[in-house]
Design a protein around this motif. Structure first.
Motif, PDB file in Angstrom:
ATOM      1  N   THR A  90      17.145 -14.129  10.155  1.00 20.38           N
ATOM      2  CA  THR A  90      15.688 -13.544   9.963  1.00 20.38           C
ATOM      3  C   THR A  90      14.754 -13.784  11.229  1.00 20.38           C
ATOM      4  O   THR A  90      14.924 -14.778  11.765  1.00 20.38           O
ATOM      5  CB  THR A  90      15.101 -14.249   8.708  1.00 20.38           C
ATOM      6  N   PRO A  91      14.105 -12.438  11.793  1.00 19.37           N
ATOM      7  CA  PRO A  91      13.198 -12.803  12.959  1.00 19.37           C
ATOM      8  C   PRO A  91      12.402 -14.008  12.770  1.00 19.37           C
ATOM      9  O   PRO A  91      11.799 -14.101  11.661  1.00 19.37           O
ATOM     10  CB  PRO A  91      12.688 -11.450  13.083  1.00 19.37           C
ATOM     11  N   ARG A  92      11.972 -14.468  13.971  1.00 21.39           N
ATOM     12  CA  ARG A  92      10.817 -15.581  13.849  1.00 21.39           C
ATOM     13  C   ARG A  92       9.581 -15.049  13.891  1.00 21.39           C
ATOM     14  O   ARG A  92       9.230 -13.909  13.913  1.00 21.39           O
ATOM     15  CB  ARG A  92      10.942 -16.499  15.366  1.00 21.39           C
ATOM     16  N   ALA A  93       8.653 -15.835  13.470  1.00 21.73           N
ATOM     17  CA  ALA A  93       7.160 -15.415  13.514  1.00 21.73           C
ATOM     18  C   ALA A  93       6.580 -14.454  14.629  1.00 21.73           C
ATOM     19  O   ALA A  93       5.783 -13.538  14.443  1.00 21.73           O
ATOM     20  CB  ALA A  93       6.160 -16.640  13.313  1.00 21.73           C
ATOM     21  N   ASN A  94       7.195 -14.873  15.757  1.00 18.47           N
ATOM     22  CA  ASN A  94       6.936 -13.822  16.974  1.00 18.47           C
ATOM     23  C   ASN A  94       7.535 -12.721  17.058  1.00 18.47           C
ATOM     24  O   ASN A  94       7.356 -11.837  17.914  1.00 18.47           O
ATOM     25  CB  ASN A  94       6.761 -14.781  18.346  1.00 18.47           C
TER      26      ASN A  94
END
Length: 168
Positions: free
Chosen positions: A60-64
């Motif tokens: 899952t993609p990071r916060a950025n």
């Protein structure tokens, strides 16, 4: 650090001499952490530039917004005749050339240690690996020498415990 191409490949965990367009990949996944760690050593098209890279691919993609995080990238090129050396080192997108003592060899050691963990099926904690191989202080590195600069004068007779005029 100067090494032949064969030695440089071995220092990076690739136990074969790479030619143009060749690469050696490694990867391991950890479903609990939701990430895959990949590493590879590759040669450019002309056979005069060796690159090594470690990346973490997050499920899952990071916060950025990034799903791929580059941990290490290094570039080695011929230095003198058949001797190669690490020319560029980037750790987490930050240039590390000459930032620490023996940075060339330490970067190769970090890469090889990471590859060893991947070959065993583990996804190592890269922060821990970075701390262990690059960021830890050198043993005695922060200490300065103490003591005087002049050697004591010792007479040879004192060392042998001999007295003048006496025999055995």
């Amino acid at each position: 650090m100067r090494a032949t191409l064969k030695e440089m490949c071995e220092m990076l965990g690739a136990f074969q001499v790479l030619g143009p367009y060749e690469l050696v990949p490694w990867s391991a996944s950890d479903s609990a952490k939701g990430q895959t760690l990949s590493a590879e050593v590759r040669m450019n098209t002309d056979g005069d530039e060796l690159e090594a890279e470690i990346q973490i691919i997050h499920d899952t993609p990071r916060a950025n917004g990034a799903s791929v995080e580059q941990i290490l990238w290094l570039q080695a090129t011929p230095h003198i005749q058949d001797k190669w050396s690490v020319k560029t080192l980037r750790i987490q997108n930050e240039l590390w050339n000459n930032k620490i003592y023996d940075w060339e060899e330490k970067s190769c050691n970090l890469f090889r240690a990471t590859v060893a963990q991947i070959e065993q099926g583990f996804v190592p904690d890269m922060e821990e690996m970075l701390e262990k191989h690059l960021r830890s202080k050198e043993r005695f590195g922060d200490q300065r020498g103490s003591g005087g600069g002049k050697s004591p004068k010792i007479k040879p007779a004192q060392l042998l415990n001999m007295k003048k005029g006496q025999g055995f």
